[in-house]
Each structure stands twice: as structure tokens, then as C-alpha cells.
Motif scaffolding. Sequence first.
Motif, short mmCIF file in Angstrom:
data_model
loop_
_atom_site.label_atom_id
_atom_site.label_comp_id
_atom_site.label_asym_id
_atom_site.label_seq_id
_atom_site.Cartn_x
_atom_site.Cartn_y
_atom_site.Cartn_z
N ARG A 161 -13.40 66.79 56.14
CA ARG A 161 -13.85 67.10 57.68
C ARG A 161 -14.60 66.09 58.16
NH1 ARG A 161 -13.39 70.66 61.17
NH2 ARG A 161 -12.06 71.95 59.89
N PHE A 162 -15.74 65.52 57.35
CA PHE A 162 -16.45 64.40 57.90
C PHE A 162 -15.75 63.53 58.76
CE2 PHE A 162 -16.78 62.44 53.53
CZ PHE A 162 -16.59 61.17 54.11
N MET A 163 -14.62 62.97 57.72
CA MET A 163 -13.63 61.96 58.26
C MET A 163 -12.80 61.82 59.78
SD MET A 163 -11.94 61.02 54.53
CE MET A 163 -13.20 60.73 53.15
N ALA A 164 -12.52 63.29 59.75
CA ALA A 164 -12.03 63.70 61.04
C ALA A 164 -12.94 63.71 62.22
CB ALA A 164 -11.23 65.05 61.15
N GLU A 165 -14.37 63.80 61.77
CA GLU A 165 -15.36 63.92 62.67
C GLU A 165 -15.69 62.40 63.08
OE1 GLU A 165 -17.98 67.94 61.49
OE2 GLU A 165 -18.62 66.06 61.09
N THR A 166 -15.47 61.53 62.07
CA THR A 166 -15.85 60.18 62.24
C THR A 166 -14.70 59.55 63.24
OG1 THR A 166 -16.74 60.16 60.35
CG2 THR A 166 -16.46 57.96 61.20
N VAL A 167 -13.42 60.06 63.01
CA VAL A 167 -12.36 59.64 64.11
C VAL A 167 -12.59 59.92 65.49
CG1 VAL A 167 -10.05 59.74 64.49
CG2 VAL A 167 -10.98 59.51 62.16
N LYS A 168 -13.47 61.18 65.52
CA LYS A 168 -13.39 61.81 66.96
C LYS A 168 -14.57 61.06 67.47
CE LYS A 168 -12.71 64.98 70.25
NZ LYS A 168 -11.30 64.66 70.98
N LEU A 169 -15.80 60.80 66.64
CA LEU A 169 -16.99 59.95 67.14
C LEU A 169 -16.46 58.65 67.63
CD1 LEU A 169 -19.82 60.49 64.50
CD2 LEU A 169 -19.81 60.78 66.85
N LEU A 170 -15.41 57.85 67.14
CA LEU A 170 -15.26 56.59 67.63
C LEU A 170 -14.21 56.72 68.74
CD1 LEU A 170 -15.60 54.17 64.77
CD2 LEU A 170 -17.20 54.98 65.96
N SER A 171 -13.41 57.92 68.81
CA SER A 171 -12.46 58.14 69.74
C SER A 171 -12.38 59.07 70.42
CB SER A 171 -11.11 57.90 69.28
OG SER A 171 -10.91 56.65 68.30
N PRO A 172 -13.56 59.50 71.23
CA PRO A 172 -13.75 60.75 72.04
C PRO A 172 -12.40 61.29 72.89
CG PRO A 172 -15.33 59.29 72.66
CD PRO A 172 -14.72 58.61 71.78
N GLN A 173 -11.79 60.31 73.35
CA GLN A 173 -10.99 60.63 74.16
C GLN A 173 -9.33 61.18 73.58
OE1 GLN A 173 -11.59 57.81 73.23
NE2 GLN A 173 -9.91 56.48 72.90
N LYS A 174 -9.52 60.82 72.32
CA LYS A 174 -8.27 61.24 71.49
C LYS A 174 -8.27 62.75 70.65
CE LYS A 174 -6.86 56.68 70.51
NZ LYS A 174 -6.00 55.79 69.85
N THR A 175 -7.30 63.25 70.74
CA THR A 175 -7.04 64.67 69.90
C THR A 175 -6.93 64.27 68.66
OG1 THR A 175 -5.95 65.72 72.13
CG2 THR A 175 -5.95 66.79 70.02
N VAL A 176 -7.83 64.85 67.79
CA VAL A 176 -7.87 64.64 66.36
C VAL A 176 -7.71 65.93 65.49
CG1 VAL A 176 -9.35 63.51 64.53
CG2 VAL A 176 -9.59 62.65 66.88
N TYR A 177 -6.82 65.94 64.69
CA TYR A 177 -6.74 67.09 63.65
C TYR A 177 -7.02 66.84 62.49
CZ TYR A 177 -3.75 69.08 67.57
OH TYR A 177 -3.19 69.40 68.86
N LEU A 178 -7.62 67.74 61.57
CA LEU A 178 -7.80 67.75 60.20
C LEU A 178 -6.52 68.28 59.68
CD1 LEU A 178 -9.30 66.99 57.62
CD2 LEU A 178 -10.74 68.87 57.87
N SER A 179 -5.89 67.71 58.96
CA SER A 179 -4.44 68.41 58.53
C SER A 179 -4.79 69.48 57.68
CB SER A 179 -3.60 67.22 57.69
OG SER A 179 -4.28 66.84 56.53
N ASN A 180 -5.66 69.72 56.80
CA ASN A 180 -6.03 71.00 56.35
C ASN A 180 -7.39 71.56 56.67
OD1 ASN A 180 -6.88 73.18 54.57
ND2 ASN A 180 -5.47 72.27 52.97
N PRO A 181 -7.85 72.41 57.44
CA PRO A 181 -8.96 72.54 58.13
C PRO A 181 -9.99 73.10 56.95
CG PRO A 181 -7.28 73.59 59.04
CD PRO A 181 -6.50 73.33 58.14
N ILE A 182 -9.43 73.59 55.77
CA ILE A 182 -10.53 73.98 54.69
C ILE A 182 -11.03 72.76 54.00
CG2 ILE A 182 -9.87 76.51 54.84
CD1 ILE A 182 -8.78 75.48 51.86
N ALA A 183 -10.29 71.71 54.34
CA ALA A 183 -10.95 70.45 53.43
C ALA A 183 -12.07 70.04 53.79
CB ALA A 183 -9.77 69.42 53.46
N GLY A 184 -13.16 70.29 52.89
CA GLY A 184 -14.76 69.69 53.42
C GLY A 184 -15.14 68.86 52.20
#
Length: 281
Positions: A62-85
Motif C-alpha cells: 500500500r505505501f508504494m501506491a500511496e507514494t505513486v499518488k503523492l508524486l502523481s496526484p492527477q493520475k488514477t492509481v490502483y493497488l492491484s491487491n488492496p490487502i497488500a500492506g
Amino acid sequence: MNIPELQQEILRLKKEKDICILAHSYQTREITEIADFTGDSFQLSLKAKTAPQSTIIMCGVRFMAETVKLLSPQKTVYLSNPIAGCPMAEQFDKETIAEVKKQYPDYTVVAYINTTTDLKTICDVCVTSSSAVKIVRKLESDNILFIPDCNLGSYVAQQIPEKNIKLLQGGCPIHARVTAKEAAQAKALHPDAELLVHPECIPSVCEQADFIGSTSAIMDYAASSDKKEFIIGTEISIATHLAYNCPDKHFYPLSKNLICPNMKTTTLVDVYNTIIGNGRE
Ligand code: SF4
């Protein structure tokens, strides 16, 4: 569908839907084979920023998907398996660190990238395992609170003895479980091999290493070295990827326990489901 057929279908769909797939290096080969980019979390977030696609699927935690979103707030970002923490990223919440900060008001709080976005909001600086030493050395303050990984923090403190670095008892449960005895045994079993270790390992393991570095640094070191044998002291997938990339060299995992179950929860079916619209943003 078998695995190659599913991979082909994912490749076809991601092209049709104009999606960029990112895979952390700790993912299995069947996932990295369908990814546009493979690398560590910060490298991937930079790739996502410059990728032409506006939809990103992160195969990691999850924190990796969050980091992607932080740097690309205008993009739609999915974590492929939502339970992967990531247990390390979720070890300390914002409220706990806010309390610790009250006790050490003149300390600069340095957060490893492996933290939640929520926690990052109350930290002063964010570092990766490859940039931590360089950045902490350049900070004006001599008093540093390094969170959450006490092993990476110990390594940083060792490199910068002139700074007063305070640590908490956090860390990666996967890297921290490797023992000094296992490192000594692996070296005895493979006397011609160099031991390459991630700084998330405990200090008594790092002390025995020929090289200490981030996942990417370990991969680069092994690929460019003249040596032929290496004991790999980080998540077990790295030994597998290196064996594919460098078929003339031998790679031995430092421990059979170096498997991150959180990274291994993502499957090709998760990626497929995310692409066809069953994913959660
Ligand atoms: S290897 Fe450690 S830091 Fe990385 S995702 Fe797994 S638990 Fe988290």
C-alpha cells in the motif's frame, strides 16, 4: 487460462486501456514480466510520474501506491491487491509519532519512504534506503529522530557518527529475522561468494557483509561485479531476478525466511481483475 495465456491477456488489455503497470522488485517473475517498469518504490513512483498513461496499477504494497499518488496526484492509481500492506510502514501511526515529537521538540524527524502518507505529513524529511545517509548528513540539525526502521537507522548512525540519531524499535520483520548465525553459515557454505545485504537487516548481519545497499544497489553491484557468486541478503525474489538477469553467475539467498508474504499476495488474477474494473482506487 494458464499463466502465459493470462499474461498475454493482461498485456493486450493494458495496451487497449492505456494502463501503466508497475512491479516492485520483490514481486514474482510472472508479475514483473507483465510490468512496464520494475524497481524499488521510489524509482517506480518517478517512472509513474513521467509515464504517458493516466492510469497506474501498482503491484506491491500500500505505501508504494500511496507514494505513486503523492508524486502523481492527477493520475488514477490502483493497488492491484488492496490487502497488500507493509507491517513496517504501518508500525507507527501519526498520533504515536506526534507524542514522541513532543518529547524531542528540537529533533528533525526523518521518515523512511516505507511509511504511510498519513505519517509522512508530520515528518520533516523523507528518505529511501539509498538516499538516507546522503540526506541525513546534509541536514542542518545534528539531532535526528529516524523512523520507523531501527536497523536502517543504526546503519545511518554508523555512517554519520557526528550526528545524534535517535531510533525507535521499528523495522522490517522479514529482513530483521535473519540472524548473525545464518550469515556466518551462508558464508562458510559459499566461501567464494560475496555477501550483499540490505540495511534493513540487523547490525550483526550487516557487519559480516561485503556490500550493504538498497535493493537496486545490490542488483547493480552484483550485475557489474567481476565476481561470480553472491549471497543475497534481501527478499528472496532478488536472488531469482538476478539469476535470470546474470545467467553466468550464481546467487544464493541468505535465508529461506527472506520471503515477504505481503509482497507475495499479489497474483496475476489480481492484476487482471484490476484492469477489467474490479480494482479499488
Ligand atoms: S519486505 Fe519488509 S519493508 Fe518490504 S514490504 Fe515486506 S515487510 Fe514491508
